[in-house]
Design an enzyme around this catalytic site. Structure first.
Site, PDB file in Angstrom:
ATOM      1  NE  ARG A 150      -4.189  -1.679   0.152  1.00 18.74           N
ATOM      2  CZ  ARG A 150      -4.248  -2.835  -0.493  1.00 18.74           C
ATOM      3  NH1 ARG A 150      -3.212  -3.225  -1.240  1.00 18.74           N
ATOM      4  NH2 ARG A 150      -5.329  -3.599  -0.409  1.00 18.74           N
TER       5      ARG A 150
ATOM      6  CD  GLU B 232      -3.516   2.328  -6.667  1.00 20.24           C
ATOM      7  OE1 GLU B 232      -4.487   1.557  -6.837  1.00 20.24           O
ATOM      8  OE2 GLU B 232      -2.450   1.973  -6.134  1.00 20.24           O
TER       9      GLU B 232
ATOM     10  CG  HIS C 283      -2.798  -1.725  -7.000  1.00 21.03           C
ATOM     11  ND1 HIS C 283      -3.437  -0.988  -6.034  1.00 21.03           N
ATOM     12  CD2 HIS C 283      -2.503  -2.917  -6.423  1.00 21.03           C
ATOM     13  CE1 HIS C 283      -3.546  -1.706  -4.931  1.00 21.03           C
ATOM     14  NE2 HIS C 283      -2.978  -2.885  -5.139  1.00 21.03           N
TER      15      HIS C 283
END
Length: 250
Positions: free
Chosen positions: A172, A201, A220
């Site tokens: 994270r 994001e 991601h």
């Protein structure tokens, strides 16, 4: 019986206190450990060998970029792993095959199963995070995002890393202080960073990290392999079936 099933391992997007108040069971599937671990090593290697920059040079027909392009190896390198859950342990197993010297910090490192894995890999447990940071030529993060871990790697802790260190984060983004990370990379106190997780994001970000030449980023995608998605889907089905069976027996 109400149940929330989270695909993957991170629960920071779920209000766990609200679920507890309402009697809602929260389960995570796991299943993406290998995929995330392999991407972690891919980012390490990409940083060590400057693969992104060199790829761009070759595409521009600039083979002279070879001059001065001296990278490093994982073999013999000291890698610090923060968090020794399923993903951290898998990263350690992969690193052992590369011949890396593995250091591990985990708040529950005393647990028998974790110590057994560490012993088998020849990895060194560290009971103090700062001690690990001072030795880690590569630092990789594999802890969940909680109030206790938010900003875990701040300016002071970044300053403890060796001057040629590389940071890899596939967990994270908020585990690291963004401004401190940006400054460390701009000032070249960190050689490079490999990031699969980002502070925003949604495609709208003013972060300098995405403009720095010593940052290699992916969007991601740690869990996005066919193998991981199949494993996660199977576990979701199993958890749903378990919930149904419990309801039928109630």
């Amino acid at each position: 019986m109400l149940r929330i099933v989270k695909a993957g391992s991170g629960l920071d997007t779920i209000d766990l206190e609200a679920c507890e108040r309402r009697g809602i069971t929260v389960s995570r599937t796991g299943g993406s450990e290998t995929s995330v671990a392999e991407l972690t090593l891919a980012l390490m290697l990409a940083c060590l060998r400057e693969i992104s920059r060199l790829d761009q040079s070759v595409r521009a027909r600039n083979f002279a970029a070879k001059t001065g392009a001296i990278g490093g190896t994982l073999d013999g390198r000291t890698v610090g792993i923060v968090g020794f859950g399923a993903i951290g342990a898998k990263v350690a197993k992969l690193l052992a095959g590369f011949g890396a010297h593995i250091l591990v910090f985990d708040r529950s490192i005393h647990q028998t199963d974790k110590r057994t894995i560490l012993t088998a890999l020849g990895a060194t447990p560290n009971f103090d995070l700062d001690t690990l940071l001072k030795k880690a030529q590569v630092l990789t993060l594999h802890v969940p995002l909680t109030p206790a871990t938010r900003g875990l790697i701040d300016e002071r802790r970044l300053s403890l890393l060796p001057s040629n260190a590389i940071l890899v984060n596939t967990a994270r983004a908020a585990l690291v202080d963004r401004l401190a990370l940006e400054e460390a990379l701009v000032q070249k106190r960190l050689t490079a960073a490999g990031l699969d997780v980002h502070f925003e994001e949604d495609g709208v970000t003013n972060s300098r990290l995405l403009d720095l030449p010593n940052v290699i980023s992916t969007p991601h995608v740690g869990a996005q392999t066919y193998e991981a998605q199949e494993a996660v889907a199977g576990r979701i089905v199993s958890l749903i079936a378990d919930t149904r069976n419990r309801l039928e027996l109630a």
